[in-house]
Design a protein around this motif. Structure first.
Motif, mmCIF file in Angstrom:
data_model
loop_
_atom_site.group_PDB
_atom_site.id
_atom_site.type_symbol
_atom_site.label_atom_id
_atom_site.label_comp_id
_atom_site.label_asym_id
_atom_site.label_seq_id
_atom_site.Cartn_x
_atom_site.Cartn_y
_atom_site.Cartn_z
ATOM 1 N N VAL A 46 52.579 -25.915 36.959
ATOM 2 C CA VAL A 46 53.661 -26.790 36.505
ATOM 3 C C VAL A 46 53.862 -27.944 37.485
ATOM 4 N N GLN A 47 53.834 -27.630 38.762
ATOM 5 C CA GLN A 47 54.085 -28.637 39.797
ATOM 6 C C GLN A 47 53.114 -29.808 39.701
ATOM 7 N N LYS A 48 51.884 -29.535 39.250
ATOM 8 C CA LYS A 48 50.841 -30.564 39.210
ATOM 9 C C LYS A 48 50.660 -31.199 37.833
ATOM 10 N N MET A 49 51.477 -30.819 36.859
ATOM 11 C CA MET A 49 51.360 -31.388 35.512
ATOM 12 C C MET A 49 51.617 -32.884 35.529
ATOM 13 N N LYS A 50 50.837 -33.606 34.727
ATOM 14 C CA LYS A 50 50.995 -35.053 34.604
ATOM 15 C C LYS A 50 51.453 -35.423 33.193
ATOM 16 N N ALA A 51 52.162 -36.522 33.066
ATOM 17 C CA ALA A 51 52.549 -37.021 31.746
ATOM 18 C C ALA A 51 51.292 -37.276 30.921
ATOM 19 N N GLY A 52 51.316 -36.835 29.676
ATOM 20 C CA GLY A 52 50.159 -36.987 28.799
ATOM 21 C C GLY A 52 49.250 -35.771 28.780
ATOM 22 N N GLN A 53 49.441 -34.853 29.719
ATOM 23 C CA GLN A 53 48.597 -33.650 29.779
ATOM 24 C C GLN A 53 48.938 -32.707 28.633
#
Length: 334
Positions: free
Chosen positions: A280-287
């Protein structure tokens, strides 16, 4: 109660039972047939040219949908909402559910299916000596001896198998190592058998206090199982449940979450972080991520003016945001 569940505890107790009642011991776990056969897809395709094989020839999409209740959604927002100086990283997430059939109620949870870190997976592929881009055919050939429930898509790449399906960086158990014992060298087998014995439980507990991963123990004991042996012994990555922090009446096309990053320090001083919160911490917008709705069974009083006394784990914020938004939507609707 055994920390690893009843199966591991039962296996340590059964030999004494058989001796007491004079019964013949059951076949050992590591001698049971493999559950899966994993082969190079191109080789299988050549052998079966012209033979219809259903879904076998359709590669798994990425991210992989683990079951028929899961769906892929798009990350809109992922931001930290606590100051950098605060010791807990609490994150606000918004997910776009516009093109899905997801319906949720106040109090429901969202199951997130996390992935292992790509860098860790590629490094582990190097250790095993396997090509991460290899197209694989996975066939379930035995259903009676699986070390875990669930199924693996019939066509995946090696990287998909280790990154999205198998919990290779999860918590090891004695049962998993027992299953992989035949892949060890003879001197290592003796060491592992001693470690896994009931008499050495204190040593095992000491090892587990550092929260090692399955991949770490495979390296430590120089085990290089085949992908079929890994598919047989290693559990599937389990979803993590998070209380939904929004009301669909107020936000019909969005799911909001409030998630605290789980991290800790081991007795030796090593920093650890939970699989899903690291994801979750590394999630990016658009993923694109895979989720499913898990009903809570919570019954809200029909009267919005009724007082409520509630308690919550984790951040303690998420369900309360949902309740407040639900009441706001009801107020706006008159």
């Amino acid at each position: 109660q055994d920390d690893e569940g009843y199966e591991s505890g039962l296996e340590g107790w059964l030999p004494e039972l058989w001796a007491c009642i004079g019964a013949k011991p059951l076949k050992s776990l590591n001698s049971a047939p493999l559950t899966y056969r994993v082969r190079d897809y191109s080789a299988v395709k050549q052998m079966t040219e012209g033979v219809p094989m259903g879904k076998l020839f359709h590669p798994a999409a990425s991210p992989i949908l683990i079951d028929d209740k899961s769906t892929a959604v798009t990350v809109i927002t992922n931001k930290r909402i606590t100051p950098d100086s605060y010791d807990r990283d609490i994150r606000h997430l918004e997910l776009d559910i516009t093109d899905t059939s997801l319906v949720y109620a106040v109090g429901d949870a969202l199951a997130i299916f996390p992935h292992n870190a790509e860098s860790d997976v590629l490094e582990f592929c190097g250790y095993l000596g396997v090509d991460p881009l290899k197209d694989l055919c996975v066939e379930k050939i035995d259903t009676s001896n699986s070390a875990r429930s669930g199924s693996i898509p019939p066509r995946v790449t090696t990287q998909q198998l280790l990154q999205e399906v198998l919990d290779i960086f999860g918590k090891p158990s004695r049962r998993i190592l027992q299953r992989l014992l035949p892949t060890a060298k003879e001197d290592v087998q003796l060491e592992l058998e001693s470690l896994l014995s009931p008499e050495r439980r204190d040593k095992w507990n000491e090892l587990m206090s550092e929260t090692p991963t399955i991949a770490y123990l495979l390296r430590r004991f120089q085990l290089r199982p085949s992908l079929a042996e890994l598919a047989d012994a290693v559990p599937l990555i389990k979803p993590r449940l998070y209380s939904i922090a929004s009301s669909q009446r107020l936000h019909p096309h969005v799911i909001q979450l409030c998630i605290v990053v789980v991290d800790w320090v081991t007795p030796s001083g090593r920093q650890r972080v939970g699989l899903c919160t690291n994801y979750v911490q590394k999630m990016k917008a658009g993923q694109r991520i895979v989720v499913s709705i898990r009903p809570s069974g919570f019954q809200r009083p029909p009267n919005h003016t009724a007082p409520l006394v509630m308690s919550a784990l984790g951040t303690g914020i998420a369900p309360f945001r949902a309740f407040i938004q639900e009441r706001k939507a009801a107020l706006e609707a008159g």
